[in-house]
Design an enzyme around this catalytic site. Sequence first.
Site, PDB file in Angstrom:
ATOM      1  N   LYS A  96      -1.131   0.800  -6.608  1.00 56.83           N
ATOM      2  CA  LYS A  96      -0.738   2.478  -6.643  1.00 56.83           C
ATOM      3  C   LYS A  96      -0.449   2.683  -7.868  1.00 56.83           C
ATOM      4  O   LYS A  96      -1.517   2.883  -8.405  1.00 56.83           O
ATOM      5  CB  LYS A  96       0.448   2.454  -5.713  1.00 56.83           C
ATOM      6  CG  LYS A  96       0.027   2.331  -4.209  1.00 56.83           C
ATOM      7  CD  LYS A  96       1.196   2.431  -3.282  1.00 56.83           C
ATOM      8  CE  LYS A  96       1.003   2.034  -1.826  1.00 56.83           C
ATOM      9  NZ  LYS A  96       0.189   2.983  -1.011  1.00 56.83           N
ATOM     10  N   TYR A 152       5.341  -3.093   5.560  1.00 59.17           N
ATOM     11  CA  TYR A 152       3.790  -3.161   5.578  1.00 59.17           C
ATOM     12  C   TYR A 152       3.419  -3.876   4.214  1.00 59.17           C
ATOM     13  O   TYR A 152       3.712  -3.454   3.248  1.00 59.17           O
ATOM     14  CB  TYR A 152       3.247  -1.850   5.808  1.00 59.17           C
ATOM     15  CG  TYR A 152       1.593  -1.750   5.832  1.00 59.17           C
ATOM     16  CD1 TYR A 152       0.802  -1.237   4.710  1.00 59.17           C
ATOM     17  CD2 TYR A 152       0.996  -2.491   6.813  1.00 59.17           C
ATOM     18  CE1 TYR A 152      -0.214  -1.029   4.874  1.00 59.17           C
ATOM     19  CE2 TYR A 152      -0.571  -2.346   6.734  1.00 59.17           C
ATOM     20  CZ  TYR A 152      -1.086  -1.751   5.693  1.00 59.17           C
ATOM     21  OH  TYR A 152      -2.501  -1.690   5.618  1.00 59.17           O
ATOM     22  N   ASP A 188       7.048  -7.382  -2.771  1.00 60.38           N
ATOM     23  CA  ASP A 188       5.900  -6.482  -2.691  1.00 60.38           C
ATOM     24  C   ASP A 188       6.225  -5.160  -3.133  1.00 60.38           C
ATOM     25  O   ASP A 188       6.692  -4.410  -2.580  1.00 60.38           O
ATOM     26  CB  ASP A 188       5.503  -6.471  -1.059  1.00 60.38           C
ATOM     27  CG  ASP A 188       4.388  -5.524  -0.903  1.00 60.38           C
ATOM     28  OD1 ASP A 188       3.644  -5.278   0.181  1.00 60.38           O
ATOM     29  OD2 ASP A 188       3.715  -4.869  -2.264  1.00 60.38           O
TER      30      ASP A 188
END
Length: 426
Positions: free
Chosen positions: A266, A143, A238
């Site tokens: 994050k 994702y 990613d």
Amino acid sequence: MISRNQQLFERSQKYIPGGVNSPVRAFKSVGGTPVFFRRGKGAHVWDADDKTYIDYVGSWGPLILGHAHPEVIEAVEAAAQNGLTFGAPTEAELEIAELLCKLVSSIEQVRLVSSGTEATMSAIRLARGYTSRNRIIKFEGCYHGHDDALLVKAGSGALTFGHPSSAGVPEETASSTMVLDYNDLAGVEQAFNQFGDKIAAVIVEPVAGNMNLVAPKPGFLAGIRELCTKHGSVLIFDEVMTGFRVGLECAQGLFGIKPDLTTLGKVIGGGMPMAAFGGRRNIMQCLAPVGAVYQAGTLSGNPVAVAAGLATLKQVQAPRFYENLAASTRQLTEGLAGAAKKHDIDFCAQAVGGMFGLYFRNNLPSSYAEVMGCDREAFNRFFHAMLREGIYFAPSAFEAGFVSAAHGETEISDTLAAAERIFSAW
Ligand SMILES: Cc1ncc(COP(=O)(O)O)c(CN[C@@H](CN)CCC(=O)O)c1O
């Protein structure tokens, strides 16, 4: 008497779709009423009914120091006193850009954005602009945020192009994305043999954390690197989740692979809305205002978010930070696996740095298909039993979990004691 969590959830569903601002929070995968949190401190959170939990989600990864770390709060308060945003360059943005370029050797230039989705969306557009090619490769189960080009599921055949995995994504957009199997290097080779000079980029989670945790097989990432180099395609790691989660040099440092572009998020925001994308200077120079690839953001590089990020990145550079974090995470996963084994329960677990996967099957999955074969009902039963014990794991069998530096001996042993009680009555 219904709980305050239930009252709040009933009300919130009137005003917010599904009662949540991000789908995974709705507990759809595990059932039951989502927990509304009102406070967090260190490894603990308190819900609307004042119940305490040991938190192994940490807001899906940002809180590597735990909730409300004093140095982070102090930095945020100090920055906020000087104003929340300027829409103009600030020295703090320069400071974090210099730090990211210093810590991640593949990043020669970096641009700050406000979410991981913005980072990956921008990286894909940049790779397409740099190569003048349109096609991209992603992997099933990975994702990368909710950009149209990445909300794509595998086509009928391995080498056909993707179809939308969400309503609202045009077929013609999805058709430029090929979805391959994670850890299947032969499939990537086949795709490059057939479309090599048309592929703008491969985007991959170097440790997959969005189909539960799936580690890369030896040679998988190196093989993709070689193919991208050979065919002039951009390799995008990613690292929104793995960045500064699995080590100070991120997953790319762990595996010794140098991507062309990296997305981060994050941890680098320390709990505030901040992400980034960066990499080779000659690619980054294609971005406006220097180059022809447009990308922008009102709150990009927001000084309060940057302050939280800088305070967090300062802490993670402490000696032995990652060794200690990895040791705590391993103590958790090995303890859980040991308790399950003692009671003959099909369960295994693995840790990579400060992230972990829990699987109700008897060996570690290395593919999306194998993760899908885990016993989901067993996970849901375990999730709710642990929730009742005051342990908050990710509310889905298909998410990774996270340990923070605030998770000490007491938190880990309390978690293992709860698991022992649950597994002994399984
Ligand atoms: C590897 C990776 N890349 C990009 C993203 C998207 O980041 P955001 O747009 O949610 O900040 C994410 C977001 N992760 C999910 C957790 N599985 C966020 C939780 C949520 O969607 O609410 C990610 O893990």
